[in-house]
Design an enzyme around this catalytic site. Sequence first.
Site, PDB file in Angstrom:
ATOM      1  N   ARG A  63      -6.348  -7.209  11.761  1.00  0.00           N
ATOM      2  CA  ARG A  63      -6.262  -7.622  10.359  1.00  0.00           C
ATOM      3  C   ARG A  63      -5.130  -8.634  10.132  1.00  0.00           C
ATOM      4  O   ARG A  63      -5.274  -9.584   9.364  1.00  0.00           O
ATOM      5  CB  ARG A  63      -6.056  -6.385   9.469  1.00  0.00           C
ATOM      6  N   ILE A  90      -9.122  -6.803   0.809  1.00  0.00           N
ATOM      7  CA  ILE A  90      -7.748  -6.668   0.310  1.00  0.00           C
ATOM      8  C   ILE A  90      -6.922  -7.777   0.957  1.00  0.00           C
ATOM      9  O   ILE A  90      -6.908  -7.901   2.191  1.00  0.00           O
ATOM     10  CB  ILE A  90      -7.158  -5.287   0.709  1.00  0.00           C
ATOM     11  N   LEU A  91      -6.255  -8.570   0.169  1.00  0.00           N
ATOM     12  CA  LEU A  91      -5.470  -9.687   0.705  1.00  0.00           C
ATOM     13  C   LEU A  91      -4.202  -9.116   1.353  1.00  0.00           C
ATOM     14  O   LEU A  91      -3.550  -8.238   0.796  1.00  0.00           O
ATOM     15  CB  LEU A  91      -5.136 -10.667  -0.421  1.00  0.00           C
ATOM     16  N   ASN A 105      -7.570 -12.262  -9.867  1.00  0.00           N
ATOM     17  CA  ASN A 105      -8.785 -11.540  -9.484  1.00  0.00           C
ATOM     18  C   ASN A 105      -9.507 -11.084 -10.747  1.00  0.00           C
ATOM     19  O   ASN A 105      -8.911 -10.937 -11.807  1.00  0.00           O
ATOM     20  CB  ASN A 105      -8.428 -10.312  -8.640  1.00  0.00           C
ATOM     21  N   THR A 106     -10.794 -10.885 -10.630  1.00  0.00           N
ATOM     22  CA  THR A 106     -11.567 -10.350 -11.742  1.00  0.00           C
ATOM     23  C   THR A 106     -12.212  -9.047 -11.280  1.00  0.00           C
ATOM     24  O   THR A 106     -12.691  -8.964 -10.146  1.00  0.00           O
ATOM     25  CB  THR A 106     -12.632 -11.359 -12.217  1.00  0.00           C
ATOM     26  N   HIS A 107     -12.145  -8.053 -12.145  1.00  0.00           N
ATOM     27  CA  HIS A 107     -12.676  -6.735 -11.771  1.00  0.00           C
ATOM     28  C   HIS A 107     -13.641  -6.275 -12.868  1.00  0.00           C
ATOM     29  O   HIS A 107     -13.297  -6.368 -14.062  1.00  0.00           O
ATOM     30  CB  HIS A 107     -11.532  -5.733 -11.597  1.00  0.00           C
ATOM     31  N   ASP A 139      -1.699  -8.013  -6.674  1.00  0.00           N
ATOM     32  CA  ASP A 139      -0.469  -7.591  -5.996  1.00  0.00           C
ATOM     33  C   ASP A 139      -0.887  -6.817  -4.745  1.00  0.00           C
ATOM     34  O   ASP A 139      -2.053  -6.842  -4.359  1.00  0.00           O
ATOM     35  CB  ASP A 139       0.436  -6.777  -6.946  1.00  0.00           C
ATOM     36  N   GLY A 141      -1.502  -3.856  -4.210  1.00  0.00           N
ATOM     37  CA  GLY A 141      -2.406  -2.711  -4.371  1.00  0.00           C
ATOM     38  C   GLY A 141      -3.857  -3.140  -4.535  1.00  0.00           C
ATOM     39  O   GLY A 141      -4.184  -4.316  -4.432  1.00  0.00           O
ATOM     40  N   ASP A 143      -6.546  -3.705  -7.081  1.00  0.00           N
ATOM     41  CA  ASP A 143      -6.809  -3.891  -8.528  1.00  0.00           C
ATOM     42  C   ASP A 143      -5.678  -3.344  -9.391  1.00  0.00           C
ATOM     43  O   ASP A 143      -5.913  -2.822 -10.482  1.00  0.00           O
ATOM     44  CB  ASP A 143      -8.141  -3.189  -8.897  1.00  0.00           C
TER      45      ASP A 143
END
Length: 202
Positions: A63, A90-91, A105-107, A139, A141, A143
């Site tokens: 990763r 996940i970045l 990001n959009t959730h 960040d 975490g 979302d």
Amino acid sequence: ATVVVLASGTGSLLRALLDAASAADFPAKIVAVGVDRTCAATEHAEAAGVPHFKVALNDFPDRAAWDAALTDAVAGYAPDLVVSAGFMKILGPAFLDRFGGRIINTHPALLPAFPGAHGVRDALAYGVRVTGSTVHLVDAGVDTGPILAQEAVPVLPDDDEASLHERIKVVERRLLAQVVAAVATRGIVSDGRKAVIPDERV
Ligand code: GRF
């Protein structure tokens, strides 16, 4: 402002952003599209004549190597903003070190409710009457980053995951473009946990 968009899926959010950015007065320019897998999003980039690249996790030994490769690929475009439009990874720390504070990001739920990869399904299963769309800073975490904008979407009695998700996506497509334009012109002011777009009219 220059923007790199990351996507993994059908790319309807990406397409909406590309459409919005094609307007002469849109304050941001999408300079590249990055995907982590072969997906329809690439076709939307091609149709819009926007360069695209793929950095797939399984092309790397681990990763950390993938994280470094994605960071370098995006850095090559020197973006002011990175927008995750349905990017289902996940970045990693290298990416966050490089672009933290300017990754949006959009959730498809009203965070902090129903984070994670199944926000629509989880909201439906819970029996909420209202869910919605959240645009937030990314960040470390899942979302959990500071919220920039939200909009409520009703859940209808006969909704299934697909019908509810599509109703949310209609809102997402508009809200994401609005936030990108607002951030491109007015920036983001962070105050601890909170992030605010000055003169917030989003
Ligand atoms: C969007 O609902 C986004 O919020 C979620 O994944 C979906 C992507 O949709 N993370 P599409 O691939 O842009 O159609």
